[in-house]
Design a protein around this motif. Structure first.
Motif, PDB file in Angstrom:
ATOM      1  N   ASN A   7       2.316   3.700  -8.220  1.00 21.01           N
ATOM      2  CA  ASN A   7       0.884   3.867  -7.979  1.00 21.01           C
ATOM      3  C   ASN A   7       0.535   3.528  -6.543  1.00 21.01           C
ATOM      4  O   ASN A   7       1.182   2.674  -5.927  1.00 21.01           O
ATOM      5  N   LEU A   8      -0.507   4.174  -6.025  1.00 22.50           N
ATOM      6  CA  LEU A   8      -1.050   3.878  -4.707  1.00 22.50           C
ATOM      7  C   LEU A   8      -2.536   3.592  -4.850  1.00 22.50           C
ATOM      8  O   LEU A   8      -3.227   4.243  -5.635  1.00 22.50           O
ATOM      9  N   ALA A   9      -3.022   2.648  -4.058  1.00 23.31           N
ATOM     10  CA  ALA A   9      -4.456   2.370  -4.003  1.00 23.31           C
ATOM     11  C   ALA A   9      -4.869   2.303  -2.544  1.00 23.31           C
ATOM     12  O   ALA A   9      -4.160   1.721  -1.714  1.00 23.31           O
ATOM     13  N   LEU A  10      -6.004   2.906  -2.238  1.00 24.27           N
ATOM     14  CA  LEU A  10      -6.566   2.886  -0.893  1.00 24.27           C
ATOM     15  C   LEU A  10      -7.741   1.914  -0.895  1.00 24.27           C
ATOM     16  O   LEU A  10      -8.722   2.119  -1.621  1.00 24.27           O
ATOM     17  N   ALA A  11      -7.628   0.846  -0.100  1.00 26.58           N
ATOM     18  CA  ALA A  11      -8.677  -0.164  -0.036  1.00 26.58           C
ATOM     19  C   ALA A  11      -9.782   0.281   0.926  1.00 26.58           C
ATOM     20  O   ALA A  11      -9.585   1.162   1.770  1.00 26.58           O
ATOM     21  N   ALA A  12     -10.937  -0.340   0.821  1.00 27.86           N
ATOM     22  CA  ALA A  12     -12.088   0.003   1.654  1.00 27.86           C
ATOM     23  C   ALA A  12     -11.801  -0.170   3.146  1.00 27.86           C
ATOM     24  O   ALA A  12     -12.388   0.524   3.980  1.00 27.86           O
ATOM     25  N   SER A  15      -6.442   0.125   4.229  1.00 32.95           N
ATOM     26  CA  SER A  15      -5.065  -0.283   3.937  1.00 32.95           C
ATOM     27  C   SER A  15      -4.609   0.371   2.636  1.00 32.95           C
ATOM     28  O   SER A  15      -5.419   0.724   1.775  1.00 32.95           O
ATOM     29  N   VAL A  16      -3.293   0.548   2.516  1.00 28.58           N
ATOM     30  CA  VAL A  16      -2.697   1.166   1.334  1.00 28.58           C
ATOM     31  C   VAL A  16      -1.882   0.119   0.595  1.00 28.58           C
ATOM     32  O   VAL A  16      -1.119  -0.629   1.207  1.00 28.58           O
ATOM     33  N   TRP A  17      -2.036   0.101  -0.715  1.00 23.72           N
ATOM     34  CA  TRP A  17      -1.314  -0.824  -1.580  1.00 23.72           C
ATOM     35  C   TRP A  17      -0.525  -0.011  -2.579  1.00 23.72           C
ATOM     36  O   TRP A  17      -0.974   1.046  -3.028  1.00 23.72           O
ATOM     37  N   ARG A  48      -6.070   3.542  10.369  1.00 24.52           N
ATOM     38  CA  ARG A  48      -6.884   3.536   9.151  1.00 24.52           C
ATOM     39  C   ARG A  48      -6.532   4.749   8.299  1.00 24.52           C
ATOM     40  O   ARG A  48      -6.631   5.887   8.739  1.00 24.52           O
ATOM     41  N   VAL A  49      -6.136   4.504   7.077  1.00 25.71           N
ATOM     42  CA  VAL A  49      -5.797   5.582   6.151  1.00 25.71           C
ATOM     43  C   VAL A  49      -7.068   6.002   5.419  1.00 25.71           C
ATOM     44  O   VAL A  49      -7.869   5.163   5.008  1.00 25.71           O
ATOM     45  N   HIS A  58       7.443  10.546  -4.698  1.00 21.75           N
ATOM     46  CA  HIS A  58       7.142  10.463  -3.279  1.00 21.75           C
ATOM     47  C   HIS A  58       5.661  10.174  -3.099  1.00 21.75           C
ATOM     48  O   HIS A  58       4.885  10.236  -4.044  1.00 21.75           O
ATOM     49  N   SER A  59       5.289   9.825  -1.867  1.00 25.91           N
ATOM     50  CA  SER A  59       3.911   9.451  -1.571  1.00 25.91           C
ATOM     51  C   SER A  59       3.502  10.034  -0.226  1.00 25.91           C
ATOM     52  O   SER A  59       4.346  10.319   0.626  1.00 25.91           O
ATOM     53  N   ILE A  60       2.179  10.180  -0.026  1.00 26.16           N
ATOM     54  CA  ILE A  60       1.657  10.738   1.217  1.00 26.16           C
ATOM     55  C   ILE A  60       0.375  10.001   1.587  1.00 26.16           C
ATOM     56  O   ILE A  60      -0.385   9.585   0.709  1.00 26.16           O
ATOM     57  N   ALA A  61       0.169   9.822   2.895  1.00 24.12           N
ATOM     58  CA  ALA A  61      -1.050   9.188   3.391  1.00 24.12           C
ATOM     59  C   ALA A  61      -1.538   9.942   4.621  1.00 24.12           C
ATOM     60  O   ALA A  61      -0.742  10.375   5.455  1.00 24.12           O
ATOM     61  N   LEU A  62      -2.861  10.082   4.731  1.00 21.33           N
ATOM     62  CA  LEU A  62      -3.517  10.728   5.863  1.00 21.33           C
ATOM     63  C   LEU A  62      -4.346   9.683   6.582  1.00 21.33           C
ATOM     64  O   LEU A  62      -5.141   8.976   5.947  1.00 21.33           O
ATOM     65  N   THR A  63      -4.192   9.579   7.909  1.00 23.42           N
ATOM     66  CA  THR A  63      -4.963   8.605   8.681  1.00 23.42           C
ATOM     67  C   THR A  63      -6.223   9.249   9.244  1.00 23.42           C
ATOM     68  O   THR A  63      -6.356  10.466   9.287  1.00 23.42           O
ATOM     69  N   ALA A  64      -7.132   8.409   9.713  1.00 18.86           N
ATOM     70  CA  ALA A  64      -8.403   8.865  10.270  1.00 18.86           C
ATOM     71  C   ALA A  64      -8.214   9.735  11.511  1.00 18.86           C
ATOM     72  O   ALA A  64      -9.069  10.569  11.809  1.00 18.86           O
ATOM     73  N   VAL A  65      -7.099   9.581  12.208  1.00 21.14           N
ATOM     74  CA  VAL A  65      -6.851  10.395  13.404  1.00 21.14           C
ATOM     75  C   VAL A  65      -6.028  11.639  13.092  1.00 21.14           C
ATOM     76  O   VAL A  65      -5.613  12.357  13.994  1.00 21.14           O
ATOM     77  N   GLY A  66      -5.777  11.901  11.814  1.00 18.41           N
ATOM     78  CA  GLY A  66      -5.089  13.119  11.410  1.00 18.41           C
ATOM     79  C   GLY A  66      -3.588  13.023  11.265  1.00 18.41           C
ATOM     80  O   GLY A  66      -2.939  14.034  11.000  1.00 18.41           O
TER      81      GLY A  66
END
Length: 106
Positions: A7-12, A15-17, A48-49, A58-66
């Motif tokens: 599991n993945l969680a995106l905090a306010a 950050s990614v947990w 910042r994600v 697998h997992s993927i994350a997108l940051t604020a800068v792309g």
């Protein structure tokens, strides 16, 4: 977001947990150990994600800068198709790795 067994969680704060099965590096902590409790994915600490998704292994994350980062199982099935977006590098990624094809995109 829920994968097959992680599991993945995106905090306010961006950050990614992650927690769950660590096979293939799916939780992104640099090893194959599972996590019974949520643990911050420190390797994403530089930006910042804004979005995350957990795939089967697998997992993927997108940051604020792309920037787009993936980690976990690198090969999908007997056909040898890469699922992480790193071109000919089909290896499992134990830590988040930036997809260079998206560099400069927003």
């Amino acid at each position: 977001s829920a994968g097959a067994a992680h599991n993945l969680a995106l905090a306010a704060d961006g950050s990614v947990w992650s927690w769950g099965d660590g096979d293939y590096g799916t939780v992104g902590h640099g090893n194959r150990q599972g996590q019974v409790l949520p643990k911050k994915v420190e390797a994403l600490g530089g930006g910042r994600v804004v979005a995350v998704s957990a795939g089967y292994d697998h997992s993927i994350a997108l940051t604020a800068v792309g920037a787009v980062f993936t980690w976990g199982e690198g090969v999908n099935g007997a056909g040898g198709l890469g699922r992480l977006g790193h071109g000919v590098d089909l290896s499992n990624q134990l830590l988040p790795k930036k997809i260079e094809a998206f560099a400069g995109q927003r």
